[in-house]
Design an enzyme around this catalytic site. Structure first.
Site, PDB file in Angstrom:
ATOM      1  N   ASN A 298       0.857  -1.186   0.000  1.00  0.00           N
ATOM      2  CA  ASN A 298       0.000   0.000   0.000  1.00  0.00           C
ATOM      3  C   ASN A 298       0.899   1.245   0.000  1.00  0.00           C
ATOM      4  OD1 ASN A 298      -1.393   2.272   1.118  1.00  0.00           O
ATOM      5  ND2 ASN A 298      -3.010   0.925   1.847  1.00  0.00           N
TER       6      ASN A 298
ATOM      7  N   LYS B 292      -0.538  14.172  11.494  1.00  0.00           N
ATOM      8  CA  LYS B 292      -1.093  12.809  11.583  1.00  0.00           C
ATOM      9  C   LYS B 292      -0.022  11.848  12.112  1.00  0.00           C
ATOM     10  CE  LYS B 292      -3.002   8.897   9.097  1.00  0.00           C
ATOM     11  NZ  LYS B 292      -3.176   8.166   7.842  1.00  0.00           N
TER      12      LYS B 292
ATOM     13  N   ASP C   3      -8.945   8.385   5.431  1.00  0.00           N
ATOM     14  CA  ASP C   3      -8.544   9.606   6.144  1.00  0.00           C
ATOM     15  C   ASP C   3      -9.542  10.758   6.011  1.00  0.00           C
ATOM     16  OD1 ASP C   3      -6.285   8.697   7.422  1.00  0.00           O
ATOM     17  OD2 ASP C   3      -4.911   9.307   5.834  1.00  0.00           O
TER      18      ASP C   3
ATOM     19  N   ASP D 139      -0.948  -4.089   9.769  1.00  0.00           N
ATOM     20  CA  ASP D 139      -2.326  -4.382   9.399  1.00  0.00           C
ATOM     21  C   ASP D 139      -3.199  -3.407  10.158  1.00  0.00           C
ATOM     22  OD1 ASP D 139      -3.791  -6.361   7.653  1.00  0.00           O
ATOM     23  OD2 ASP D 139      -5.043  -6.346   9.449  1.00  0.00           O
TER      24      ASP D 139
HETATM   25  P1  ITT Z   1      -0.859  -4.214   2.759  1.00  0.00           P
HETATM   26  O1  ITT Z   1      -1.631  -5.398   3.303  1.00  0.00           O
HETATM   27  O2  ITT Z   1      -0.040  -4.524   1.569  1.00  0.00           O
HETATM   28  O3  ITT Z   1      -0.088  -3.521   3.844  1.00  0.00           O
HETATM   29  P2  ITT Z   1      -3.503  -3.079   2.512  1.00  0.00           P
HETATM   30  O4  ITT Z   1      -4.013  -1.769   2.041  1.00  0.00           O
HETATM   31  O5  ITT Z   1      -4.160  -4.311   1.955  1.00  0.00           O
HETATM   32  O6  ITT Z   1      -1.930  -3.123   2.245  1.00  0.00           O
HETATM   33  P3  ITT Z   1      -4.587  -3.676   5.111  1.00  0.00           P
HETATM   34  O7  ITT Z   1      -5.051  -5.034   4.747  1.00  0.00           O
HETATM   35  O8  ITT Z   1      -3.959  -3.473   6.463  1.00  0.00           O
HETATM   36  O9  ITT Z   1      -3.540  -3.111   4.069  1.00  0.00           O
HETATM   37  O10 ITT Z   1      -5.810  -2.699   4.921  1.00  0.00           O
HETATM   38  C1  ITT Z   1      -6.004  -1.620   5.741  1.00  0.00           C
HETATM   39  C2  ITT Z   1      -6.857  -0.584   5.059  1.00  0.00           C
HETATM   40  O11 ITT Z   1      -7.354   0.290   6.086  1.00  0.00           O
HETATM   41  C3  ITT Z   1      -6.045   0.268   4.099  1.00  0.00           C
HETATM   42  O12 ITT Z   1      -6.159  -0.166   2.775  1.00  0.00           O
HETATM   43  C4  ITT Z   1      -6.625   1.661   4.313  1.00  0.00           C
HETATM   44  O13 ITT Z   1      -7.638   1.936   3.441  1.00  0.00           O
HETATM   45  C5  ITT Z   1      -7.234   1.614   5.704  1.00  0.00           C
HETATM   46  N1  ITT Z   1      -6.313   2.346   6.581  1.00  0.00           N
HETATM   47  C6  ITT Z   1      -5.355   1.829   7.385  1.00  0.00           C
HETATM   48  N2  ITT Z   1      -4.659   2.809   7.961  1.00  0.00           N
HETATM   49  C7  ITT Z   1      -5.178   3.952   7.498  1.00  0.00           C
HETATM   50  C8  ITT Z   1      -4.868   5.302   7.693  1.00  0.00           C
HETATM   51  O14 ITT Z   1      -3.873   5.679   8.466  1.00  0.00           O
HETATM   52  N3  ITT Z   1      -5.599   6.212   7.063  1.00  0.00           N
HETATM   53  C9  ITT Z   1      -6.588   5.850   6.262  1.00  0.00           C
HETATM   54  N4  ITT Z   1      -6.950   4.614   5.997  1.00  0.00           N
HETATM   55  C10 ITT Z   1      -6.242   3.652   6.614  1.00  0.00           C
END
Ligand code: ITT
Length: 216
Positions: free
Chosen positions: A16, A183, A163, A75
């Site tokens: 991500n 943030k 966000d 995660d």
């Molecule tokens: P990786 O597994 O490759 O790290 P991913 O996007 O699939 O990437 P996750 O399964 O942890 O990761 O998904 C978490 C989601 O939650 C992520 O895609 C964001 O949309 C949201 N999220 C997590 N932290 C956030 C933040 O600080 N601000 C906004 N959205 C967030």
């Protein structure tokens, strides 16, 4: 926790780009030799654990085993009280195959419709589990959470994911409006990082000083 002194190689186990940016900023002062899972061409493992900690461990162990270096995975997710904590671990999946977070935020808005009425429950929070794993299978995990409320319509173009629809408690700017450095000082990710740093990441002695987190 095992030491990871300056100059050590560390794989940032995420695909991500928004997270990668934030994690790289949070790690910058440590002087580690960071490389992302994407740069190494590592595959994305199935995230089939029921909670953030379990999924962070899956990602960190997969990257550490495949690369032969220590790996740090995150995660995380957005939760609404009115949805009993959803989307939670499904936060990325609510964006669909196109990873479109406008779609994900609209789904939250639609499913929590009653919460947007006067007096509805708009409490929301972000959670972040960080897992540091070594190629031999040792792991340490850390959790951070930040409370706030969900807002509609979304505001601001900073950050990533959910966000723009999150207003932290006591704040006047959404995470989408806030400057990134603000943030990074207060977020769920920053809170999990604070525990990781307190446990010695980046220090030569790896001295354990925090009672939070868990090691396996
Ligand atoms: P990786 O597994 O490759 O790290 P991913 O996007 O699939 O990437 P996750 O399964 O942890 O990761 O998904 C978490 C989601 O939650 C992520 O895609 C964001 O949309 C949201 N999220 C997590 N932290 C956030 C933040 O600080 N601000 C906004 N959205 C967030």
């Amino acid at each position: 926790m095992r030491a990871l002194p300056p100059g050590s190689k560390l794989v940032i186990a995420t695909h991500n780009p928004g997270k990668l940016r934030e994690i790289a900023d949070l790690l910058a002062p440590l002087g580690l030799d960071c490389v992302s899972a994407g740069e190494l061409g590592l595959p994305e493992p199935d995230e089939d654990a029921p909670d953030f900690v379990g999924n962070a461990r899956i990602k960190a162990l997969a990257a550490a085993t495949a690369s032969g270096f220590a790996a740090l995975a995150d995660d995380s997710g957005f939760s609404m009280a009115a949805l009993a904590g959803a989307p939670g671990v499904y936060s990325a999946r609510w964006a669909g195959p196109g990873k479109d977070f406008t779609v994900a935020m609209e789904r939250v808005h639609a499913e929590a419709a009653s919460a947007w009425d006067a007096g509805g429950d708009r409490r929301a929070w972000f959670s972040c589990a960080l897992c540091l794993a070594w190629p031999d299978g040792e792991t340490a995990t850390f959790l951070g959470r930040v409370e706030g409320e969900a807002i509609w319509p979304p505001r601001g173009a900073n950050g990533f994911g959910y966000d723009p629809m999150f207003l932290p408690i006591g704040g006047s700017q959404s995470y989408g409006e806030m400057p990134p450095e603000e943030k990074h000082a207060t977020s769920h990710r920053a809170r999990a990082f604070a525990q990781l740093l307190a446990r010695g990441l980046g220090r030569a002695d790896g001295d354990d000083t925090s009672e939070d987190g868990a090691e396996h």
